[in-house]
Design a protein around this motif. Structure first.
Motif, short mmCIF file in Angstrom:
data_model
loop_
_atom_site.label_atom_id
_atom_site.label_comp_id
_atom_site.label_asym_id
_atom_site.label_seq_id
_atom_site.Cartn_x
_atom_site.Cartn_y
_atom_site.Cartn_z
N LEU A 78 -4.14 -2.01 5.73
CA LEU A 78 -3.89 -1.00 4.69
C LEU A 78 -3.84 0.40 5.28
CD1 LEU A 78 -5.97 -2.25 1.65
CD2 LEU A 78 -3.48 -2.05 1.81
N ASN A 79 -4.74 0.70 6.20
CA ASN A 79 -4.72 2.03 6.82
C ASN A 79 -3.42 2.28 7.58
OD1 ASN A 79 -7.23 2.79 5.82
ND2 ASN A 79 -8.33 2.06 7.62
N GLU A 80 -2.94 1.26 8.28
CA GLU A 80 -1.68 1.40 9.00
C GLU A 80 -0.52 1.59 8.02
OE1 GLU A 80 1.15 -1.12 12.14
OE2 GLU A 80 -0.80 -1.95 11.54
N TYR A 81 -0.50 0.79 6.97
CA TYR A 81 0.53 0.85 5.94
C TYR A 81 0.54 2.21 5.25
CZ TYR A 81 2.58 -0.26 1.32
OH TYR A 81 3.30 -0.26 0.17
N PHE A 82 -0.63 2.63 4.75
CA PHE A 82 -0.71 3.91 4.05
C PHE A 82 -0.33 5.08 4.96
CE2 PHE A 82 -3.98 1.93 1.00
CZ PHE A 82 -3.00 1.66 0.05
N SER A 83 -0.75 5.04 6.22
CA SER A 83 -0.40 6.12 7.16
C SER A 83 1.11 6.24 7.33
CB SER A 83 -1.07 5.89 8.51
OG SER A 83 -2.47 5.99 8.39
N LEU A 84 1.78 5.12 7.46
CA LEU A 84 3.24 5.11 7.61
C LEU A 84 3.91 5.72 6.37
CD1 LEU A 84 5.80 4.13 9.22
CD2 LEU A 84 5.59 2.00 7.92
N LEU A 85 3.48 5.28 5.19
CA LEU A 85 4.12 5.72 3.95
C LEU A 85 3.78 7.16 3.60
CD1 LEU A 85 4.74 2.71 3.89
CD2 LEU A 85 4.22 2.73 1.46
N VAL A 86 2.53 7.56 3.81
CA VAL A 86 2.13 8.93 3.45
C VAL A 86 2.91 9.96 4.26
CG1 VAL A 86 0.20 10.57 3.56
CG2 VAL A 86 -0.12 8.32 2.52
#
Length: 179
Positions: free
Chosen positions: A22-30
């Motif tokens: 989730l941290n990797e995913y959110f970092s990419l999208l944010v």
């Protein structure tokens, strides 16, 4: 926006690995959201609540929101995550009046956005399951964004649909990138 089949993905991950994912995913999208002037109001499990035009006024908020959704889809199509797979995200975009502010109970405080517009956006995101699509927008969003995005996206009409919880039908469009 939320991740397709996230519960299934997490079945094979430890809790720590799920958080790392989730941290990797959110970092990419944010990063993409920030680039277009969006504001992440909340992380909700594997979903995000994102607003445009609040708190900073943005005359092109509808186009920026749709372009953000398209760029998120393009980035996700390329990115292999730490669990060794790609992830599919469903996004709903709606335009209208909302209220933002703090909601609280005793010693708990949360800044968020509320209103029918927010609820419809969430329902549009869920409609992607039914249509096998990735980005759905309302007629209001399409009408505000279309002229600014005609070289990068097509809006495929899905019709006037009754959305759960709404008494009136909503014009719904799938956004398809020309890239």
């Amino acid at each position: 926006m939320d991740i397709e089949a996230f519960t299934t993905i997490c079945e094979s991950l430890s809790p720590d690995d799920a958080v790392n994912l989730l941290n990797e995913y959110f970092s990419l999208l944010v990063e993409i959201i920030n680039h277009h002037g969006g504001v992440v109001n909340q992380f909700q499990g594997d979903a995000m609540l994102v607003t445009f035009n609040i708190p900073v006024v943005d005359a092109n908020h509808a186009a920026d929101a749709v372009q953000t959704a398209v760029e998120i889809q393009l980035a996700l199509a390329e990115h292999i995550f730490c669990h060794g797979e790609k992830m599919v995200t469903r996004i709903g975009v709606n335009t209208g009046n909302i209220v933002t502010g703090s909601v609280s109970a005793n010693d708990r405080l949360n800044y968020t956005a509320h209103g029918d517009t927010v609820s419809v956006a969430a329902r549009l995101g869920s409609l992607n399951k039914e249509f096998g699509s990735r980005v759905m927008v309302s007629g209001e969003t399409k009408s505000l964004a279309e002229s600014k995005l005609d070289s990068i996206v097509d809006f495929n009409a899905k019709g006037e649909l009754l959305i759960r919880g709404k008494s009136e039908a909503v014009k719904v469009y799938e956004v398809i990138s020309k890239s």
